[in-house]
Design a protein around this motif. Sequence first.
Motif, short mmCIF file in Angstrom:
data_model
loop_
_atom_site.label_atom_id
_atom_site.label_comp_id
_atom_site.label_asym_id
_atom_site.label_seq_id
_atom_site.Cartn_x
_atom_site.Cartn_y
_atom_site.Cartn_z
N THR A 255 0.81 -1.15 -0.06
CA THR A 255 -0.25 0.00 -0.01
C THR A 255 0.61 1.13 0.11
N PRO A 256 0.36 2.28 -0.41
CA PRO A 256 1.22 3.61 -0.43
C PRO A 256 1.55 3.90 0.83
N GLU A 257 0.88 3.67 1.99
CA GLU A 257 1.33 3.79 3.39
C GLU A 257 2.49 3.11 3.79
N ILE A 258 2.38 1.88 3.24
CA ILE A 258 3.64 1.12 3.69
C ILE A 258 5.05 1.43 2.99
N VAL A 259 4.83 1.86 1.79
CA VAL A 259 6.02 2.59 1.10
C VAL A 259 6.32 3.61 1.76
N LEU A 260 5.58 4.54 2.59
CA LEU A 260 6.07 5.78 3.10
C LEU A 260 6.99 5.33 4.41
N THR A 261 6.62 4.16 4.87
CA THR A 261 7.16 3.70 6.19
C THR A 261 8.72 3.33 5.81
#
Lengths: 476, 349
Positions: A255-261
């Motif tokens: 997910t884009p959120e996990i890519v951010l982490t």
Amino acid sequence: MEPLTWTGGLGTFLVPLFYLFCAIGALGVIALFVLPLVIAEDTSGAAILKRGPSDHAASVIQWAFLGLVGVLVIYTVVAIFGPYGIGGIIGEVGARFLPVWIALIVTFALSITFKRKLGLYGKLFDSPIGMIGFGLVMFWVFTAIFADLVMTHDPLSQVSGMKNKKPGHPGGEGLVGHYLLGGDALARDVFSRMVKGSQIVITIAPLATLFAFMVGITLGLPAGYFGGFFDTLLSFLANLILAFPVILLFYLLVTPEIVLTGLPTFMAMVLFLFPMIFLIILFNSRYFIKPQKRNLLIAGVLIVGFALYLSLISDQTRPQPLWVDFVPASLDLFNIPGGILIVFVSVVFVNSPTVFRIVRGLVLDIQTRDYVAAAQTRGEGPWYIMLWEILPNARGPLIVDFCLRIGYTTILLGTLGFFGLGLPPESPDWGTTINAGRRLLSAFPHPAIVPAVALITLVLGLNLLADGLREESLKD
Amino acid sequence: MGSFILRRLGVMVLTAFCLTFIVFFMTNLFPNLEKLAKTQGNFRMSEAEVTSWLEDRGYLQPTLVKYAEWVGVKPGYLTVDAENDRYVGRCVRPGVALEDTPRYCGLLQGNWGFSSVFKEGVSDIVWKRLGLTGYLMFWVMLVMVPGALIVGVLAGMREGSRTDRTLSTFSIASTATPEYVSGVIFIAIFASSAFGLKWFKGSATKAMEEPTLENFTLPVITIALYGLGYIARMTRASMAEVMTAQYIRTARLKGVSFRNIVMKHALRNALIAPFTVIMLQIPWLLNGVVIVETLFNYKGFGWLLVQAAGNNDIDLLLACSVVAVVVVLVTQLISDIGYVFLNPRIRVS
């Protein structure tokens, strides 16, 4: 301009022929299953030499199939040499693949000529199933290579008035004046997107499978060979990952959120180390007694490996930089977009536990052989035995599984695309296009069907190839 | 046998805890929480507002503390704002007074949490959706298992024959066709106006209340087809192996007819391996269920999983993963035990 019909000017002559062969083939299939039930089987020894009714049925099917292929070839040949549009959509699509056909013919001609000198690869050409599989796979490989020659339009540009148009609709500025397989919901050319999508699938799937094999082999060999706590721990972890439903894992990871982490980058850092570790151990154990050659090889692996490794994981343009992004730009040869990296990493992550289990099982089996005991008596090191005695003897099942696993990875990539995970929505890969096309499926099926058929043929080809390889490798 | 099952159960519980902790950790990463806050609160919240929204609801505690609250070994988080008579926390439910709110609310108390998307208790939703999926799976099994066994036995009883080659190619083709591809092709052929057949419906939404042949066939066939090939290939391999066994040759030499050899002597032994495979195939069907329920809009467990994951509904997603993990581990256990029961040659220890 006139819209193209499916069969063009040849239709009046070739369409009845096409249906005729279809009918003959269908009759043959029915006969194949019905005849053995109707006619009592002659089980005496003489029957083996005679051709029975099912043999005749089978050859009828074979000829009907060849006839169908012949009709399609005529379409393609006429479309290549005749004026534009005479072969209809079928002919023009066939003609677009001209570079692919040439490459396929050259490959097959060369391989069949020298098949006795080519080992297992050459033996593949003894089995019709394996040949069909190899042909299908190479078709898509060559399509990916020659994609820019095969495409008719830009796969991303939208042309007004072409939204959801039927196959063969005139319009669009490209190499041909029609959208050969129609337009999708955003008025892009379905045919060109399918061709462009093959590039993404053909690059990611084999590469991800290769990485998964590196990880699985590097961990599975010692786990099987040494056993003990290391084995228990790794097997528990592998079972843990396998107990996860794949789709849940994808939904958590991609997910884009996990890519951010930055999690995918951390996973990439770990997973991409394995090929290097594997190669270093491989050369170190082989040339341990020739230090000069060994040092040279290992230095080469380290230099090339680290250059690729740093380029792969670092990205100076990341919004929240991680420590890896501070390497000098001269060391960062290329960037992989976050979306593709996370797709790649998660596919490797899902595949490696299975490879680990297969390798571990093979090692447990091969370990008991005499040549392993002989190597142990000679005083060879454990890594030499694992990598140069056990691994080469496990190659048969591993090669077969490699082919199957590329197919499975292709399916996984499609699944990711189907749920709209990872790759950007305008990406032409097959899963994403199927996902985009399914919304209007009952009214305009063609945008979803074309990539769906493409995906099936590739995976089917890989499965048939694996089957052919298994059959041929069992023959010795 | 007893200690074997106990040990397996121990590993199961350990695996389930590890997996739920991983899911918990992933869903509680800050960007995910931020998304949750924005979808639940309001999309234009500033960073400070997001932090206070999360702080208020106890999302910013250490992950281990939150996990302990979810399991039910720590009292649930509770903020009481006495001035405005407002209280939020893990155990707070709409319409329940502060005095009646329990202190602990976790798995151990039988409380699976509260879904932030559906605004309903998680266990109610999960049971309802599982029922729908169970019904779908029942029909899938009814189509897939007999079909796969027949194909496998027919192919394996004469290894290398024409029938074997044809059926094996069919099995390969079916394993090469993932659900999202066969589903799309089936809908296009049988349900779209483009081909004009329109025999079936391309959506199974109505099948949730009144399943009919028209709206339920395509989802069932789509899932069954993908699993069928694999089971058929395993059955074929097992059947082919049995047919080369000594006792089959003896029966042949004694003049037993081929039909009787297959039906009475070979079949029973050949069906042991497929039993394990069918059991292990069930978790794989779960993937198919998620895809098919999304494609046909059948609101069962798979659809629920997608909704929970897409909206980062932490409690619901955890419950879904617990269910999925339990399904995987229980089928593994059943397949191991069943294998021992069916095959007297194998003893556990």
